[in-house]
Structures are given as C-alpha cells and as structure tokens.
Design a protein around this motif. Structure first.
Motif, PDB file in Angstrom:
ATOM      1  N   PHE A   1       0.691  -1.115  -0.067  1.00 36.25           N
ATOM      2  CA  PHE A   1      -0.111   0.057   0.007  1.00 36.25           C
ATOM      3  C   PHE A   1       1.023   1.430  -0.042  1.00 36.25           C
ATOM      4  O   PHE A   1       1.962   1.163   0.224  1.00 36.25           O
ATOM      5  CB  PHE A   1      -0.992  -0.123   1.266  1.00 36.25           C
ATOM      6  N   ASP A   2       0.244   2.370  -0.247  1.00 33.42           N
ATOM      7  CA  ASP A   2       0.970   3.454  -0.430  1.00 33.42           C
ATOM      8  C   ASP A   2       0.627   4.666   0.817  1.00 33.42           C
ATOM      9  O   ASP A   2      -0.292   4.345   1.593  1.00 33.42           O
ATOM     10  CB  ASP A   2       0.840   4.233  -1.619  1.00 33.42           C
ATOM     11  N   PRO A   3       1.416   5.409   0.925  1.00 37.55           N
ATOM     12  CA  PRO A   3       1.243   6.318   2.203  1.00 37.55           C
ATOM     13  C   PRO A   3      -0.146   7.082   2.147  1.00 37.55           C
ATOM     14  O   PRO A   3      -0.599   7.370   3.312  1.00 37.55           O
ATOM     15  CB  PRO A   3       2.320   7.566   1.955  1.00 37.55           C
ATOM     16  N   GLU A   4      -0.719   7.236   1.136  1.00 37.41           N
ATOM     17  CA  GLU A   4      -2.279   8.058   0.934  1.00 37.41           C
ATOM     18  C   GLU A   4      -3.319   7.080   1.775  1.00 37.41           C
ATOM     19  O   GLU A   4      -4.135   7.633   2.482  1.00 37.41           O
ATOM     20  CB  GLU A   4      -2.688   8.287  -0.421  1.00 37.41           C
ATOM     21  N   GLU A   5      -2.918   5.695   1.588  1.00 39.37           N
ATOM     22  CA  GLU A   5      -3.996   4.699   2.309  1.00 39.37           C
ATOM     23  C   GLU A   5      -3.845   4.900   3.803  1.00 39.37           C
ATOM     24  O   GLU A   5      -4.852   4.914   4.409  1.00 39.37           O
ATOM     25  CB  GLU A   5      -3.684   3.481   1.627  1.00 39.37           C
ATOM     26  N   ILE A   6      -2.680   4.872   4.230  1.00 37.61           N
ATOM     27  CA  ILE A   6      -2.243   5.073   5.678  1.00 37.61           C
ATOM     28  C   ILE A   6      -2.870   6.323   6.226  1.00 37.61           C
ATOM     29  O   ILE A   6      -3.512   6.366   7.445  1.00 37.61           O
ATOM     30  CB  ILE A   6      -0.994   4.835   6.073  1.00 37.61           C
ATOM     31  N   LEU A   7      -2.824   7.422   5.512  1.00 41.20           N
ATOM     32  CA  LEU A   7      -3.404   8.580   6.087  1.00 41.20           C
ATOM     33  C   LEU A   7      -4.836   8.744   6.222  1.00 41.20           C
ATOM     34  O   LEU A   7      -4.921   9.592   6.981  1.00 41.20           O
ATOM     35  CB  LEU A   7      -2.784   9.796   4.875  1.00 41.20           C
ATOM     36  N   HIS A   8      -5.418   7.933   5.530  1.00 38.85           N
ATOM     37  CA  HIS A   8      -7.018   7.817   5.755  1.00 38.85           C
ATOM     38  C   HIS A   8      -7.378   6.791   6.633  1.00 38.85           C
ATOM     39  O   HIS A   8      -8.679   6.717   6.767  1.00 38.85           O
ATOM     40  CB  HIS A   8      -7.701   7.811   4.417  1.00 38.85           C
ATOM     41  N   ALA A   9      -6.688   6.128   7.361  1.00 38.60           N
ATOM     42  CA  ALA A   9      -7.122   4.902   8.223  1.00 38.60           C
ATOM     43  C   ALA A   9      -7.618   5.501   9.425  1.00 38.60           C
ATOM     44  O   ALA A   9      -7.299   6.686   9.898  1.00 38.60           O
ATOM     45  CB  ALA A   9      -5.795   4.101   8.489  1.00 38.60           C
ATOM     46  N   LYS A  10      -8.417   4.818  10.139  1.00 37.17           N
ATOM     47  CA  LYS A  10      -8.979   5.178  11.445  1.00 37.17           C
ATOM     48  C   LYS A  10      -8.302   4.563  12.412  1.00 37.17           C
ATOM     49  O   LYS A  10      -8.036   4.948  13.598  1.00 37.17           O
ATOM     50  CB  LYS A  10     -10.555   4.956  11.698  1.00 37.17           C
ATOM     51  N   LEU A  11      -8.033   3.115  12.056  1.00 37.52           N
ATOM     52  CA  LEU A  11      -7.382   2.140  13.038  1.00 37.52           C
ATOM     53  C   LEU A  11      -6.214   1.514  12.278  1.00 37.52           C
ATOM     54  O   LEU A  11      -6.367   0.914  11.114  1.00 37.52           O
ATOM     55  CB  LEU A  11      -8.414   1.203  13.481  1.00 37.52           C
ATOM     56  N   VAL A  12      -4.945   1.182  12.923  1.00 36.53           N
ATOM     57  CA  VAL A  12      -4.019   0.651  12.592  1.00 36.53           C
ATOM     58  C   VAL A  12      -3.476  -0.166  13.529  1.00 36.53           C
ATOM     59  O   VAL A  12      -3.312   0.041  14.626  1.00 36.53           O
ATOM     60  CB  VAL A  12      -2.741   1.484  12.323  1.00 36.53           C
ATOM     61  N   PHE A  13      -3.495  -1.675  13.158  1.00 29.31           N
ATOM     62  CA  PHE A  13      -3.172  -2.770  14.109  1.00 29.31           C
ATOM     63  C   PHE A  13      -1.791  -3.230  14.157  1.00 29.31           C
ATOM     64  O   PHE A  13      -1.128  -3.343  12.913  1.00 29.31           O
ATOM     65  CB  PHE A  13      -4.254  -3.945  13.854  1.00 29.31           C
ATOM     66  N   LEU A  14      -1.371  -3.594  15.112  1.00 27.22           N
ATOM     67  CA  LEU A  14       0.182  -4.337  15.183  1.00 27.22           C
ATOM     68  C   LEU A  14      -0.321  -5.419  16.261  1.00 27.22           C
ATOM     69  O   LEU A  14      -0.488  -5.206  17.198  1.00 27.22           O
ATOM     70  CB  LEU A  14       1.001  -3.113  15.816  1.00 27.22           C
ATOM     71  N   HIS A  15       0.314  -6.587  15.656  1.00 26.69           N
ATOM     72  CA  HIS A  15       0.269  -7.850  16.204  1.00 26.69           C
ATOM     73  C   HIS A  15       1.547  -7.850  17.040  1.00 26.69           C
ATOM     74  O   HIS A  15       2.582  -7.929  16.275  1.00 26.69           O
ATOM     75  CB  HIS A  15      -0.004  -9.011  15.294  1.00 26.69           C
ATOM     76  N   VAL A  16       1.794  -8.121  18.470  1.00 31.70           N
ATOM     77  CA  VAL A  16       3.052  -7.922  18.976  1.00 31.70           C
ATOM     78  C   VAL A  16       3.221  -9.191  19.612  1.00 31.70           C
ATOM     79  O   VAL A  16       2.047  -9.929  20.398  1.00 31.70           O
ATOM     80  CB  VAL A  16       2.719  -6.781  20.143  1.00 31.70           C
ATOM     81  N   LEU A  17       4.341  -9.883  19.660  1.00 36.33           N
ATOM     82  CA  LEU A  17       4.898 -11.016  20.155  1.00 36.33           C
ATOM     83  C   LEU A  17       5.840 -10.646  21.167  1.00 36.33           C
ATOM     84  O   LEU A  17       6.800 -10.146  20.839  1.00 36.33           O
ATOM     85  CB  LEU A  17       5.382 -12.072  19.251  1.00 36.33           C
ATOM     86  N   ASN A  63       5.576   5.305  15.519  1.00 37.57           N
ATOM     87  CA  ASN A  63       5.279   6.865  15.174  1.00 37.57           C
ATOM     88  C   ASN A  63       6.343   7.142  14.368  1.00 37.57           C
ATOM     89  O   ASN A  63       6.063   7.866  13.353  1.00 37.57           O
ATOM     90  CB  ASN A  63       5.096   7.838  16.369  1.00 37.57           C
ATOM     91  N   ASP A  64       7.801   6.763  14.506  1.00 38.64           N
ATOM     92  CA  ASP A  64       8.796   7.111  13.708  1.00 38.64           C
ATOM     93  C   ASP A  64       8.499   6.725  12.184  1.00 38.64           C
ATOM     94  O   ASP A  64       8.765   7.298  11.233  1.00 38.64           O
ATOM     95  CB  ASP A  64      10.085   6.897  14.309  1.00 38.64           C
ATOM     96  N   ILE A  65       8.379   5.339  12.214  1.00 34.77           N
ATOM     97  CA  ILE A  65       8.075   4.885  10.936  1.00 34.77           C
ATOM     98  C   ILE A  65       6.807   5.587  10.162  1.00 34.77           C
ATOM     99  O   ILE A  65       7.060   5.652   8.885  1.00 34.77           O
ATOM    100  CB  ILE A  65       7.846   3.119  11.095  1.00 34.77           C
ATOM    101  N   PHE A  66       5.926   5.737  10.801  1.00 38.20           N
ATOM    102  CA  PHE A  66       4.737   6.279  10.051  1.00 38.20           C
ATOM    103  C   PHE A  66       5.183   7.750   9.727  1.00 38.20           C
ATOM    104  O   PHE A  66       4.700   8.144   8.523  1.00 38.20           O
ATOM    105  CB  PHE A  66       3.553   6.443  10.990  1.00 38.20           C
ATOM    106  N   GLN A  67       5.834   8.614  10.406  1.00 37.48           N
ATOM    107  CA  GLN A  67       6.253   9.857   9.998  1.00 37.48           C
ATOM    108  C   GLN A  67       7.234   9.711   8.881  1.00 37.48           C
ATOM    109  O   GLN A  67       7.181  10.458   7.940  1.00 37.48           O
ATOM    110  CB  GLN A  67       7.053  10.490  11.100  1.00 37.48           C
ATOM    111  N   SER A  68       7.997   8.753   8.957  1.00 42.00           N
ATOM    112  CA  SER A  68       9.292   8.554   7.603  1.00 42.00           C
ATOM    113  C   SER A  68       8.223   8.158   6.377  1.00 42.00           C
ATOM    114  O   SER A  68       8.403   8.594   5.521  1.00 42.00           O
ATOM    115  CB  SER A  68      10.231   7.557   8.144  1.00 42.00           C
ATOM    116  N   PHE A  69       7.265   7.132   6.517  1.00 44.45           N
ATOM    117  CA  PHE A  69       6.568   6.856   5.519  1.00 44.45           C
ATOM    118  C   PHE A  69       5.787   7.598   4.843  1.00 44.45           C
ATOM    119  O   PHE A  69       5.621   7.651   3.580  1.00 44.45           O
ATOM    120  CB  PHE A  69       6.136   5.532   5.978  1.00 44.45           C
ATOM    121  N   THR A  70       5.142   8.508   5.571  1.00 46.07           N
ATOM    122  CA  THR A  70       4.238   9.478   5.015  1.00 46.07           C
ATOM    123  C   THR A  70       4.698  10.963   4.778  1.00 46.07           C
ATOM    124  O   THR A  70       4.104  11.833   4.531  1.00 46.07           O
ATOM    125  CB  THR A  70       2.935   9.627   5.811  1.00 46.07           C
TER     126      THR A  70
END
Length: 140
Positions: A1-17, A63-70
């Motif tokens: 996906f591209d940055p535009e898709e993530i900018l319109h998200a309401k929820l972003v999930f991370l599965h953590v182990l 947050n750092d990843i999302f800032q860089s990606f977008t």
C-alpha cells in the motif's frame, strides 16, 4: 500500500509477540490513543510489568516509521495514552495468539469493544477454526 492509504486510516493494528505472549496494539485515530488488547488474565500490576517498557518503545518506533513513510503527514501519536481495552481472557495460555487473531478481525475501535462474543471456554474450537482457515485458504 502507499502512504495515502495509511493517511485515511481510522485504526492501525500491530500484532505483538513478547516473551512468547501475543497481544494487539491498535493506533486508534478515532480516540487519539493506542489501545492495548491483551487476552491474558494478568493482574493490573502484571499487565503494567509486561507492557510497561515495550508499549512506550512500540509507540515511539511505530510513530517514527509512520512519520518517515508519510513524509511527516501522519498525525504524531508519540505521546498518546496506552489504555488497556477490556477483552475476553484466555483459559489456556497458549490460546493468546488465536484470541488476538479474533481481536484483529472483530475489534470495533470506534466503540472500543469487540463486535462478537468470544467465550474463553471455547479456545480449542477457535484454534481449530482458525487453523482450518489458514491451512485450507484458497490462496495456499
């Protein structure tokens, strides 16, 4: 996906182990917080001990990843709260991964609840259903 898709998200999930235990972190843009969905029956003290250090690192790094990606266009969530969402707790500790898969599929972040009832006593049934789905999925 591209940055535009993530900018319109309401929820972003991370599965953590972490330490052989699964949980879900949800960047909840509706409520301006990072929801933690943990199926283990920890006490409040144990929950803080398990998630205390890692939750802050996840928040910062994600947050750092999302800032860089977008290119800095994604909302800065580096200081958002990290509340625990009440979710069903496992009876068998090995079921945490299967419960978190159900959380990923059925979490309603706008209302901060699951949109199905999960019965902790049916862990073996959920495990069988999810494994069947994974093994026999048409894309396998």
């Amino acid at each position: 996906f591209d940055p535009e898709e993530i900018l319109h998200a309401k929820l972003v999930f991370l599965h953590v182990l972490q330490k052989m235990h699964w949980s879900v972190y949800c960047v909840n843009l509706v409520h301006g917080q990072i929801d933690i969905l943990d199926p283990s029956p920890w006490t409040d003290q144990q929950q803080k001990q398990i998630h205390g250090g890692i939750a802050h690192r996840i928040r910062k790094r994600l947050n750092d990843i999302f800032q860089s990606f977008t290119g800095g266009r994604f909302i800065d969530f580096s200081h958002w709260g990290l509340p625990y969402v009440p979710v069903p707790k496992v009876v068998v500790s090995n079921d945490c991964g299967f419960f978190t898969m159900l959380f990923l599929e059925h979490y309603d972040g706008e209302n901060r609840k699951l949109n199905i009832n999960i019965d902790p006593l049916l862990g073996a049934q959920y495990r069988a259903q999810l494994l069947y789905y994974i093994v026999f999925h048409k894309r396998n």
